[in-house]
Enzyme design. Structure first.
Site, short mmCIF file in Angstrom:
data_model
loop_
_atom_site.label_atom_id
_atom_site.label_comp_id
_atom_site.label_asym_id
_atom_site.label_seq_id
_atom_site.Cartn_x
_atom_site.Cartn_y
_atom_site.Cartn_z
N GLU A 106 36.53 29.88 36.57
CA GLU A 106 37.31 29.90 37.06
C GLU A 106 37.74 28.39 38.36
O GLU A 106 39.18 28.40 38.93
CB GLU A 106 38.64 30.95 37.25
N HIS A 125 41.50 33.13 44.99
CA HIS A 125 42.35 33.46 43.90
C HIS A 125 41.07 35.51 43.75
O HIS A 125 40.38 35.03 44.31
CB HIS A 125 41.46 32.50 42.56
N HIS A 127 42.31 39.19 42.09
CA HIS A 127 42.61 39.62 41.37
C HIS A 127 43.02 41.61 42.05
O HIS A 127 43.07 42.06 41.25
CB HIS A 127 41.28 40.99 40.69
N HIS A 198 46.42 39.16 35.28
CA HIS A 198 45.05 38.55 36.25
C HIS A 198 45.13 38.61 37.85
O HIS A 198 44.18 39.55 37.86
CB HIS A 198 45.46 36.92 35.88
#
Lengths: 267, 267, 267, 267
Positions: A106, A125, A127, A198
């Site tokens: 990603e 990023h 979760h 996500h």
């Protein structure tokens, strides 16, 4: 009397060893990217320690020396990131060095956001389990905390299906330029975007700012969830408060120092 | 051979430095403020360890020697507060010493509450995530626990917009005398006031009392939230129970000793 | 060669010190109360470590040698209980020794339950935050877990107002024989009773059984709360399951060993 | 003088004992079951450390050398499992060795699943508090997370009453072949089955895959619960996403390494 010279030599060697890190650090001053990279490592440990990053998720910093490059860890659990794991990547999402270790699939989140946002110096990023419920319940995340004034009135949501409807295999992850570009467009000028089922992606003018924003997005989500359990009607920060809040509030250094000192010894 | 006397002198100086705190402590007996200051430091660590204080929030104690002064830490994460960080401040919210380090912007909470409440010897401001949902959902916090009998039937709420409507820049923080005075008026004779989207302020006749009240406000909020998730109709302490509860219940020393022993070694 | 005798003596002394606890333990075998008392100490630490006991709450064991006596810690945080803190108390709720330290005001819970229940060998009183919501929301706690089959279809609730309506000062705590007797009557033949806005009292045929029941009451309450958040209609253990469950399930030793090994080193 | 040779021999024997595990590990390479067994031990500690296993629950691996055998720990808390506790069991649920220690009463879960599923190489049974609410509220667990794409659109639920209606004593536990077979039939080709009021059973092609599936089932349940508290209508992974997700996502090694490094030192 014969012990004295030995004791002196021992103390001298100890002094050298204790100051060695200082010597190392003072040589960082000549490389503006080294401080940024150290922050990426520390932030990876901080966000793991705070329960926001788990086995996945990643933090990057734009290069100060070359704005078309950025640094991120190789594909690995963030808790374990160390200096040797940092990889320099160009905005075409390829590693600069041909011998680079495997990167996160990603990484396109980072590449495309850096391309779209010249102001952004760091991308995170996660979760984060605190924000995922908003992303799948269709309830917008709103700024409810005094420390969350950096959030917009409603944090944008990236619904990956809107971006990959034509793909033969429709997945959940941002594994290519098209999906990364769609995410960056949806992020727009905002500091945070939720990603359905996500997690989220958070940006900032520095690793420290992006990290502290990530943590306060997390706490704001917890506060909003708990408040809505008491009553569907909640008071959120209004426009005047959001406008003033940035000047009033966001010194990332104090929270950064606090979260850093919470790390277990040795991290 | 000459190293031996130097080594001896070094060891002697080290021994002096290591025992200096012991010397300092034995001289506390003559300074009634020193015990109060030590409690401010311990309380900062306790409330951080219990998850009630994070990067922000602060604890103060009125001076026993001069009731127009109080002591609070400089602007810093509460987890890191030590003796050297304590600043003496007058009720005009200025530090007594011209060389004082930077103070918390929200010291006005303390100044104005001390002015308004002669009975108050300690003020605690937190961003407690357990109480914030009540503050933004418009649900009053009520005493539901046997240990929360110090709470009034409904804890007052400070809505900062009621105090800063005329200000050009309307923020969330209590950064001046006007806002601090509005908060103190709203607090009235109560032990706790919630602050919308912000946290709470708790007062007491001592640092220990204020600290234990802060913790039981936290637990009471958790209990009320969980109970209201089961049913909107809950049993709260009635007036007779509230009246008896103070005599029956509030020995702050036992909880204080418990929370102190929970601190990691060295704090 | 001169080092050898010194080394032997050192090893010998070390061996004596290492086996000293064993010597102490083997002398316990002659006192059946000593093992019970050690379990009270361990249970106090276990339930604190599991977040069920905090600054308050207490565990007792009936005396094996004299069923009209029981042992409980003096008034203190359970986390700190050690052998020197254990007090022998008679069922009239007075300490056996005139020099005994101060006892918990709520010892009447223990006295009256031991009087009412010849089968009970251990009583535990907690302020468990998991059960308090049921006690104030008027929702009965029910057995939903396979390990909670010792619970009745609905756990009884002690509403202190039903017992102290005539008292001049109506409080929340069980501070005398009348209130303790009312609690014991409401407990009846059950293993657990909830106490409104206060916590619970759990009994068992041994300290280990009472402790494990306390923990599974806690987990059952958590499971029922979470299930009712998903749907008001939940499946509970039926009568046949409750009947079989006791034979199928309750070996307190395995959970006891598990919770004991979770204690920090030294406890 | 004679102590010196004795001391030398003692030190020599101690050195042999300390290096014995190293000798054992280097001989694992020739035994394909030894690596699987080590994973069972590590997984028992991981799932305990992550709060998914408590005093009960167990992990097994099919034997690579003999697919009609499997290895599981004796009846004991999973946190304490070590090499000496592993027992080889045949699919008739009897230990291979006549001297084997006592096995878990619910070993029939493992036996019957291994019989029904040739693809399964590892079975995990937990009392996961995150999934139990779904099992008793009649709300199906659904894949909501990007990492939970291994879950079917609705995870099957084992209601033990459907399997033991004719038994004289109807309990909750899977203590015989009939109940184990009923569970395996209900599991079908799925990776997970919820067990009403009890927990779940998770299977995989390896211990690592089963362990990571157990953890993501746990996190998915947490996310779905929290989302449904915000709104009854939630977005779940659709068929295309479920299909792609397996190829896109499930490398069990990265999470396994992450959860392993989270273990306290020495485990």
């Amino acid at each position: 009397m014969q012990g004295a010279p030995v004791a002196c030599i021992t103390l001298f060697l100890a002094a050298i060893m204790l100051t060695a890190p200082c010597h190392a650090q003072s040589s960082q001053g000549s490389d503006p990217d080294e401080a940024r990279i150290q922050d990426v490592i520390t932030a990876s440990h901080i966000l793991t320690n705070e329960g926001i990053l788990d086995s996945f998720g990643h933090i990057s910093t734009r290069s100060a020396k070359n704005p078309d490059h950025f640094f991120m860890p190789r594909a690995m659990p963030p808790a374990l990131v160390s200096r040797a794991d940092i990889v320099e990547v160009s905005l075409d999402c390829k590693p600069v060095s041909p011998d680079a270790p495997r990167l996160n699939g990603e990484r396109y989140i980072h590449c495309e956001v850096y391309k779209a946002r010249n102001d952004v110096q760091s991308v995170i990023h996660t979760h984060d389990l605190a924000v995922i419920p908003f992303s799948i319940a269709g309830i917008p995340l709103k700024p409810v905390l005094a420390q969350a004034g950096f959030l917009p009135p409603e944090t944008p949501l990236f619904e990956v299906r809107e971006a990959n409807a034509s793909e033969k295999k429709r997945g959940m992850l941002v594994l290519n330029t098209i999906l990364g570009d769609a995410l960056a467009k949806k992020l727009g000028a905002n500091p945070v975007i939720l990603m359905r089922g996500h997690g989220d992606t958070v940006v900032g003018g520095s690793v420290r700012e992006a990290t502290v924003r990530t943590i306060y997005t997390h706490i704001d989500a917890q506060a909003q969830s708990a408040a809505m359990a008491l009553s569907p009607k909640i008071t959120v920060l209004d426009n005047a408060e959001l406008e003033t809040n940035a000047a009033e509030n966001f010194d990332a250094d104090r929270p950064w120092q606090n979260y850093k000192q919470r790390l277990p010894a040795g991290q």
